[in-house]
Motif scaffolding. Structure first.
Motif, PDB file in Angstrom:
ATOM      1  N   VAL A   1     -31.137 -35.515  34.519  1.00  0.00           N
ATOM      2  CA  VAL A   1     -31.913 -36.744  34.484  1.00  0.00           C
ATOM      3  C   VAL A   1     -31.384 -37.619  33.361  1.00  0.00           C
ATOM      4  CG1 VAL A   1     -34.024 -35.767  35.472  1.00  0.00           C
ATOM      5  CG2 VAL A   1     -33.683 -35.709  32.997  1.00  0.00           C
ATOM      6  N   LEU A   2     -31.591 -38.893  33.522  1.00  0.00           N
ATOM      7  CA  LEU A   2     -31.278 -39.862  32.497  1.00  0.00           C
ATOM      8  C   LEU A   2     -32.617 -40.310  31.946  1.00  0.00           C
ATOM      9  CD1 LEU A   2     -28.613 -41.001  31.491  1.00  0.00           C
ATOM     10  CD2 LEU A   2     -28.898 -42.905  33.060  1.00  0.00           C
ATOM     11  N   LEU A   3     -32.831 -40.073  30.656  1.00  0.00           N
ATOM     12  CA  LEU A   3     -34.107 -40.395  30.019  1.00  0.00           C
ATOM     13  C   LEU A   3     -33.957 -41.648  29.175  1.00  0.00           C
ATOM     14  CD1 LEU A   3     -35.073 -36.824  28.746  1.00  0.00           C
ATOM     15  CD2 LEU A   3     -35.890 -37.976  30.796  1.00  0.00           C
ATOM     16  N   ALA A   4     -34.869 -42.588  29.380  1.00  0.00           N
ATOM     17  CA  ALA A   4     -34.883 -43.827  28.608  1.00  0.00           C
ATOM     18  C   ALA A   4     -36.343 -44.175  28.321  1.00  0.00           C
ATOM     19  CB  ALA A   4     -34.216 -44.946  29.389  1.00  0.00           C
ATOM     20  N   PRO A   5     -36.577 -45.026  27.341  1.00  0.00           N
ATOM     21  CA  PRO A   5     -37.971 -45.419  27.075  1.00  0.00           C
ATOM     22  C   PRO A   5     -38.658 -46.033  28.291  1.00  0.00           C
ATOM     23  CG  PRO A   5     -36.555 -46.107  25.269  1.00  0.00           C
ATOM     24  CD  PRO A   5     -35.653 -45.589  26.364  1.00  0.00           C
ATOM     25  N   GLU A   6     -37.867 -46.665  29.184  1.00  0.00           N
ATOM     26  CA  GLU A   6     -38.443 -47.317  30.364  1.00  0.00           C
ATOM     27  C   GLU A   6     -38.720 -46.359  31.506  1.00  0.00           C
ATOM     28  OE1 GLU A   6     -35.051 -48.391  29.490  1.00  0.00           O
ATOM     29  OE2 GLU A   6     -35.985 -49.444  27.839  1.00  0.00           O
ATOM     30  N   GLY A   7     -38.207 -45.137  31.428  1.00  0.00           N
ATOM     31  CA  GLY A   7     -38.440 -44.215  32.519  1.00  0.00           C
ATOM     32  C   GLY A   7     -37.402 -43.120  32.616  1.00  0.00           C
ATOM     33  N   VAL A   8     -37.431 -42.483  33.775  1.00  0.00           N
ATOM     34  CA  VAL A   8     -36.543 -41.356  34.049  1.00  0.00           C
ATOM     35  C   VAL A   8     -35.811 -41.645  35.356  1.00  0.00           C
ATOM     36  CG1 VAL A   8     -36.453 -38.891  34.605  1.00  0.00           C
ATOM     37  CG2 VAL A   8     -38.108 -39.739  32.935  1.00  0.00           C
ATOM     38  N   LEU A   9     -34.509 -41.363  35.359  1.00  0.00           N
ATOM     39  CA  LEU A   9     -33.718 -41.489  36.572  1.00  0.00           C
ATOM     40  C   LEU A   9     -33.179 -40.115  36.913  1.00  0.00           C
ATOM     41  CD1 LEU A   9     -32.340 -43.272  38.726  1.00  0.00           C
ATOM     42  CD2 LEU A   9     -30.454 -43.544  37.116  1.00  0.00           C
ATOM     43  N   VAL A  10     -33.570 -39.585  38.073  1.00  0.00           N
ATOM     44  CA  VAL A  10     -33.073 -38.297  38.528  1.00  0.00           C
ATOM     45  C   VAL A  10     -31.701 -38.526  39.145  1.00  0.00           C
ATOM     46  CG1 VAL A  10     -33.490 -36.319  40.030  1.00  0.00           C
ATOM     47  CG2 VAL A  10     -35.424 -37.474  38.942  1.00  0.00           C
ATOM     48  N   LEU A  11     -30.729 -37.760  38.679  1.00  0.00           N
ATOM     49  CA  LEU A  11     -29.342 -37.954  39.100  1.00  0.00           C
ATOM     50  C   LEU A  11     -28.893 -36.890  40.082  1.00  0.00           C
ATOM     51  CD1 LEU A  11     -27.923 -38.569  35.542  1.00  0.00           C
ATOM     52  CD2 LEU A  11     -28.242 -40.312  37.306  1.00  0.00           C
ATOM     53  N   ASN A  12     -28.007 -37.287  40.986  1.00  0.00           N
ATOM     54  CA  ASN A  12     -27.337 -36.278  41.793  1.00  0.00           C
ATOM     55  C   ASN A  12     -26.187 -35.717  40.952  1.00  0.00           C
ATOM     56  OD1 ASN A  12     -25.141 -38.077  41.998  1.00  0.00           O
ATOM     57  ND2 ASN A  12     -25.720 -38.754  44.046  1.00  0.00           N
ATOM     58  N   GLN A  13     -25.524 -34.727  41.452  1.00  0.00           N
ATOM     59  CA  GLN A  13     -24.471 -34.062  40.684  1.00  0.00           C
ATOM     60  C   GLN A  13     -23.343 -35.023  40.317  1.00  0.00           C
ATOM     61  OE1 GLN A  13     -22.608 -30.749  42.649  1.00  0.00           O
ATOM     62  NE2 GLN A  13     -21.446 -30.176  40.842  1.00  0.00           N
ATOM     63  N   THR A  14     -22.957 -35.866  41.246  1.00  0.00           N
ATOM     64  CA  THR A  14     -21.870 -36.810  40.994  1.00  0.00           C
ATOM     65  C   THR A  14     -22.237 -37.788  39.884  1.00  0.00           C
ATOM     66  OG1 THR A  14     -21.187 -36.629  43.302  1.00  0.00           O
ATOM     67  CG2 THR A  14     -20.325 -38.496  42.054  1.00  0.00           C
ATOM     68  N   GLY A  15     -23.446 -38.337  39.945  1.00  0.00           N
ATOM     69  CA  GLY A  15     -23.899 -39.263  38.909  1.00  0.00           C
ATOM     70  C   GLY A  15     -23.912 -38.616  37.542  1.00  0.00           C
ATOM     71  N   ALA A  16     -24.371 -37.373  37.477  1.00  0.00           N
ATOM     72  CA  ALA A  16     -24.408 -36.654  36.198  1.00  0.00           C
ATOM     73  C   ALA A  16     -23.001 -36.426  35.659  1.00  0.00           C
ATOM     74  CB  ALA A  16     -25.138 -35.320  36.374  1.00  0.00           C
ATOM     75  N   ILE A  17     -22.054 -36.112  36.543  1.00  0.00           N
ATOM     76  CA  ILE A  17     -20.670 -35.895  36.107  1.00  0.00           C
ATOM     77  C   ILE A  17     -20.065 -37.196  35.594  1.00  0.00           C
ATOM     78  CG2 ILE A  17     -18.348 -35.317  36.912  1.00  0.00           C
ATOM     79  CD1 ILE A  17     -19.766 -33.214  38.746  1.00  0.00           C
ATOM     80  N   ILE A  18     -20.292 -38.288  36.308  1.00  0.00           N
ATOM     81  CA  ILE A  18     -19.779 -39.584  35.853  1.00  0.00           C
ATOM     82  C   ILE A  18     -20.323 -39.903  34.473  1.00  0.00           C
ATOM     83  CG2 ILE A  18     -19.823 -42.085  36.243  1.00  0.00           C
ATOM     84  CD1 ILE A  18     -19.835 -41.408  39.294  1.00  0.00           C
ATOM     85  N   LEU A  19     -21.636 -39.775  34.296  1.00  0.00           N
ATOM     86  CA  LEU A  19     -22.235 -40.114  33.007  1.00  0.00           C
ATOM     87  C   LEU A  19     -21.803 -39.150  31.908  1.00  0.00           C
ATOM     88  CD1 LEU A  19     -25.753 -41.245  34.168  1.00  0.00           C
ATOM     89  CD2 LEU A  19     -23.870 -42.668  33.347  1.00  0.00           C
ATOM     90  N   GLY A  20     -21.530 -37.910  32.268  1.00  0.00           N
ATOM     91  CA  GLY A  20     -21.020 -36.959  31.286  1.00  0.00           C
ATOM     92  C   GLY A  20     -19.640 -37.353  30.773  1.00  0.00           C
ATOM     93  N   LEU A  21     -18.900 -38.112  31.573  1.00  0.00           N
ATOM     94  CA  LEU A  21     -17.573 -38.578  31.173  1.00  0.00           C
ATOM     95  C   LEU A  21     -17.624 -39.898  30.395  1.00  0.00           C
ATOM     96  CD1 LEU A  21     -15.640 -37.778  34.470  1.00  0.00           C
ATOM     97  CD2 LEU A  21     -15.485 -36.542  32.285  1.00  0.00           C
ATOM     98  N   CYS A  22     -18.785 -40.531  30.377  1.00  0.00           N
ATOM     99  CA  CYS A  22     -18.948 -41.811  29.673  1.00  0.00           C
ATOM    100  C   CYS A  22     -19.185 -41.537  28.185  1.00  0.00           C
ATOM    101  CB  CYS A  22     -20.115 -42.599  30.261  1.00  0.00           C
ATOM    102  SG  CYS A  22     -19.809 -43.200  31.926  1.00  0.00           S
ATOM    103  N   ASP A  23     -18.091 -41.328  27.482  1.00  0.00           N
ATOM    104  CA  ASP A  23     -18.169 -40.947  26.070  1.00  0.00           C
ATOM    105  C   ASP A  23     -17.765 -42.067  25.118  1.00  0.00           C
ATOM    106  OD1 ASP A  23     -15.453 -41.085  26.528  1.00  0.00           O
ATOM    107  OD2 ASP A  23     -15.095 -38.939  26.235  1.00  0.00           O
ATOM    108  N   GLY A  24     -17.485 -43.257  25.648  1.00  0.00           N
ATOM    109  CA  GLY A  24     -17.061 -44.367  24.808  1.00  0.00           C
ATOM    110  C   GLY A  24     -15.585 -44.317  24.453  1.00  0.00           C
ATOM    111  N   GLU A  25     -14.927 -43.235  24.812  1.00  0.00           N
ATOM    112  CA  GLU A  25     -13.492 -43.083  24.558  1.00  0.00           C
ATOM    113  C   GLU A  25     -12.682 -43.338  25.828  1.00  0.00           C
ATOM    114  OE1 GLU A  25     -12.091 -42.460  21.546  1.00  0.00           O
ATOM    115  OE2 GLU A  25     -14.106 -42.614  20.719  1.00  0.00           O
ATOM    116  N   ARG A  26     -13.141 -42.758  26.931  1.00  0.00           N
ATOM    117  CA  ARG A  26     -12.441 -42.929  28.209  1.00  0.00           C
ATOM    118  C   ARG A  26     -12.694 -44.322  28.765  1.00  0.00           C
ATOM    119  NH1 ARG A  26     -14.667 -37.726  28.794  1.00  0.00           N
ATOM    120  NH2 ARG A  26     -13.144 -36.124  29.265  1.00  0.00           N
ATOM    121  N   THR A  27     -11.671 -44.889  29.380  1.00  0.00           N
ATOM    122  CA  THR A  27     -11.853 -46.137  30.109  1.00  0.00           C
ATOM    123  C   THR A  27     -12.438 -45.815  31.484  1.00  0.00           C
ATOM    124  OG1 THR A  27      -9.656 -46.028  31.097  1.00  0.00           O
ATOM    125  CG2 THR A  27      -9.856 -47.199  28.963  1.00  0.00           C
ATOM    126  N   VAL A  28     -12.874 -46.852  32.175  1.00  0.00           N
ATOM    127  CA  VAL A  28     -13.363 -46.662  33.542  1.00  0.00           C
ATOM    128  C   VAL A  28     -12.248 -46.072  34.396  1.00  0.00           C
ATOM    129  CG1 VAL A  28     -14.232 -47.832  35.598  1.00  0.00           C
ATOM    130  CG2 VAL A  28     -15.126 -48.447  33.343  1.00  0.00           C
TER     131      VAL A  28
END
Length: 93
Positions: free
Chosen positions: A29-56
């Motif tokens: 899940v993606l937790l934010a003050p505005e709510g919760v977003l339940v992620l599928n496996q692909t979404g979680a993997i993409i966000l796990g790679l979003c480290d501020g170092e890798r480009t799109v």
């Protein structure tokens, strides 16, 4: 609202947002003050790679190494939607 995602952006989660495993839902899940977003496996993997170092492009390349078929436009669209909600920051170019 649509946010343009460039191949050179270096996305990362916004400061107030966390990517976590929810043991009750048995999903990431993606937790934010505005709510919760339940992620599928692909979404979680993409966000796990979003480290501020890798480009799109780097994220798309890494996904291509892991999976047979990766569509860069779908990754950019996913990041664009989360950037519009201010859950992902795109970072410098």
């Amino acid at each position: 609202m649509s946010i343009a995602v460039r191949s050179t952006n270096r996305p990362h989660l916004a400061r107030q947002v966390r990517l976590e495993w929810d043991p009750v839902r048995e999903q990431h899940v993606l937790l934010a003050p505005e709510g919760v977003l339940v992620l599928n496996q692909t979404g979680a993997i993409i966000l796990g790679l979003c480290d501020g170092e890798r480009t799109v492009d780097g994220i798309v390349e890494e996904l291509g190494r892991r999976y047979d078929r990766v569509v860069g436009d779908e990754v950019r669209d996913f990041l664009s939607r989360l950037a519009a909600k201010r859950w992902v920051e795109l970072g410098g170019e």
